[in-house]
Scaffold this active site. Sequence first.
Site, PDB file in Angstrom:
ATOM      1  N   HIS A 114       0.754  -1.218  -0.142  1.00 40.72           N
ATOM      2  CA  HIS A 114       0.143   0.027  -0.008  1.00 40.72           C
ATOM      3  C   HIS A 114       0.853   1.197   0.030  1.00 40.72           C
ATOM      4  CE1 HIS A 114      -3.309  -2.450   2.212  1.00 40.72           C
ATOM      5  NE2 HIS A 114      -2.966  -2.928   0.934  1.00 40.72           N
ATOM      6  N   TYR A 161     -10.697   6.221   2.971  1.00 41.05           N
ATOM      7  CA  TYR A 161     -10.178   4.948   3.096  1.00 41.05           C
ATOM      8  C   TYR A 161      -8.670   4.980   2.832  1.00 41.05           C
ATOM      9  CZ  TYR A 161      -9.149   0.409   3.113  1.00 41.05           C
ATOM     10  OH  TYR A 161      -8.297  -1.013   3.358  1.00 41.05           O
ATOM     11  N   ASP A 188      -8.434   0.274  -3.880  1.00 40.82           N
ATOM     12  CA  ASP A 188      -9.462  -0.227  -3.385  1.00 40.82           C
ATOM     13  C   ASP A 188     -10.619   0.878  -2.834  1.00 40.82           C
ATOM     14  OD1 ASP A 188     -11.243  -1.449  -1.550  1.00 40.82           O
ATOM     15  OD2 ASP A 188      -9.566  -1.897   0.111  1.00 40.82           O
ATOM     16  N   HIS A 213     -13.280   0.227  -1.317  1.00 41.43           N
ATOM     17  CA  HIS A 213     -13.799   0.006   0.091  1.00 41.43           C
ATOM     18  C   HIS A 213     -15.091   0.108  -0.068  1.00 41.43           C
ATOM     19  CE1 HIS A 213     -12.536  -0.765   4.246  1.00 41.43           C
ATOM     20  NE2 HIS A 213     -11.716  -1.384   3.453  1.00 41.43           N
ATOM     21  N   GLU A 264     -10.817  -2.788  -6.613  1.00 38.38           N
ATOM     22  CA  GLU A 264     -11.333  -3.631  -5.350  1.00 38.38           C
ATOM     23  C   GLU A 264     -12.386  -3.121  -4.768  1.00 38.38           C
ATOM     24  OE1 GLU A 264      -8.088  -4.260  -2.836  1.00 38.38           O
ATOM     25  OE2 GLU A 264      -9.492  -4.864  -1.143  1.00 38.38           O
ATOM     26  N   GLU A 298     -13.275  -9.987   0.288  1.00 39.47           N
ATOM     27  CA  GLU A 298     -12.846  -9.941   1.810  1.00 39.47           C
ATOM     28  C   GLU A 298     -13.960  -9.903   2.695  1.00 39.47           C
ATOM     29  OE1 GLU A 298     -10.420  -6.419   1.088  1.00 39.47           O
ATOM     30  OE2 GLU A 298     -11.322  -5.409   2.852  1.00 39.47           O
ATOM     31  N   ARG A 300     -10.670 -12.550  -3.739  1.00 36.23           N
ATOM     32  CA  ARG A 300      -9.860 -12.197  -2.592  1.00 36.23           C
ATOM     33  C   ARG A 300     -10.464 -12.204  -1.251  1.00 36.23           C
ATOM     34  NH1 ARG A 300      -7.081  -8.378  -2.353  1.00 36.23           N
ATOM     35  NH2 ARG A 300      -7.592  -7.280  -0.370  1.00 36.23           N
ATOM     36  N   HIS A 354      -6.756 -11.738   0.718  1.00 36.76           N
ATOM     37  CA  HIS A 354      -6.860 -10.561   1.443  1.00 36.76           C
ATOM     38  C   HIS A 354      -5.801 -10.754   2.418  1.00 36.76           C
ATOM     39  CE1 HIS A 354      -8.911  -8.063   4.934  1.00 36.76           C
ATOM     40  NE2 HIS A 354      -8.703  -7.404   4.006  1.00 36.76           N
ATOM     41  N   ASP A 398      -4.690  -6.994   9.362  1.00 38.16           N
ATOM     42  CA  ASP A 398      -5.796  -7.876  10.162  1.00 38.16           C
ATOM     43  C   ASP A 398      -5.827  -9.077   9.653  1.00 38.16           C
ATOM     44  OD1 ASP A 398      -7.262  -7.371   7.777  1.00 38.16           O
ATOM     45  OD2 ASP A 398      -8.731  -6.667   8.997  1.00 38.16           O
ATOM     46  N   GLU A 405      -1.655  -9.868  -1.645  1.00 34.22           N
ATOM     47  CA  GLU A 405      -1.649  -8.573  -0.741  1.00 34.22           C
ATOM     48  C   GLU A 405      -0.551  -8.706   0.374  1.00 34.22           C
ATOM     49  OE1 GLU A 405      -4.548  -4.921   1.275  1.00 34.22           O
ATOM     50  OE2 GLU A 405      -5.156  -7.087   1.400  1.00 34.22           O
TER      51      GLU A 405
HETATM   52 MG    MG Z   1      -9.897  -4.241   0.698  1.00 34.11          MG
END
Ligand code: MG
Length: 416
Positions: free
Chosen positions: A137, A173, A220, A222, A246, A272, A293, A322, A326, A349
């Site tokens: 990222h 985001y 992304d 989001h 994404e 995800e 993903r 994903h 986290d 990722e």
């Molecule tokens: Mg995402």
Amino acid sequence: MDETQAPWPPRDELSITGVRAIVTAPEGIPLVVVRVDTSTDGLYGLGCATFTQRFHAVVAAVEEHVAPLLVGRHPADIEDINRLVHLSSYWRGGPVLNNALSGVDMALWDIAGKRAGMPVYELLGGRVRAAADTYVHASGESISDTVARAGALVADGYRHIRLQTGGPGLGTYGAPGVAGSYPHAPYPDGWDVNHYLAVTPALFESARRTLGDGVELLHDVHSRLTPKQAVVLARALEPYRLFFLEDPVAPEHYDRLPAVTAASPVPIAVGEQLSSVTDAARLVQSGGVDLLRVHVSTVGGLSACRKLVALCELTGVRTAWHGPGDVSPVGVAANIALDVTTSAFGIQEAHLFNAATRSVFPGCPVPRHGYLYPSPSPGWGVDLDEKEAAKYPPETGRFERWAATVRRPDGGLESP
Ligand code: MG
């Protein structure tokens, strides 16, 4: 008979003696790891059950409801135990129960690898590639900051970069937002979709002009757009040749994804937020996704992902599991095992774990020149140092509170 015992005579005396969930937050993000102990000294397995926003519920599911089903069983019966955990709640699934299931499933695969003296990828049929290429990222307060960060990552050897830029509002985001950007609005800290739809193509125009054509660019959304807005954005991004776009729409609107994906000139990556392996399979079969993903720690673990991998191989869909902060290093190891054993692999990722996380998880996968390599050690090759883990207790409420600030300037709550 004792219903917790195997329904057939076990091949040997090995049995599960305990199942626990450990929560640690060495980067502030609560990570949930399931540990399954066995009757053989030193033989245990680890699995990732991370559900950062509801971690207490996952711990209760593992220790209060799932553990009693496992103690006394032979750890080799992975598929039967997976089905038992899934079916035994009668009302099946949901992210809390499926995270508990995922953690148990991965821990059993870890034990299987350790018993065999093999890394899990060898149990899956062996590698079809040496390592998984990754994306990382890049974010910044402005377009120029973001592109500069991306340039630094390219210089570090990364060939795929996800770009997110900051802007007005706390709902931005993946990059810093600016509070109070709409002082005359009912909710001055709001996030405005029209600003987002204008600034995102400008970000990628700048990135492509600055970074050239030799790097793959990703983004992304989001889950913030309507299906029609998603197509408008995808078309606006076409000149910049994205590797993927994404989560263009929210999970509530996934029935519209086949139309969005068909109309999009850039590949669409989704998955995800799915906790059901059958929902993920429907998404693949409906033509709603170019890259799948899913979160290995939510969809049912390695066993569920193996089924999705087979479906992807047969339908031309690629994988992009994903893998941000986290997913614990144990979950990352499971992602890598899937990545290196399928021809459907698209991209992985990657998260650059901090030193504290690496101390909690000996064997934590670390990208080398943009590639994640599977550990040659038996099982996942990732351990959990519980003394180190205890130094980083999780904070309850932090991630729940963040979602409460993701609002439009009119005050309406937005998909976080
Ligand atoms: Mg995402």
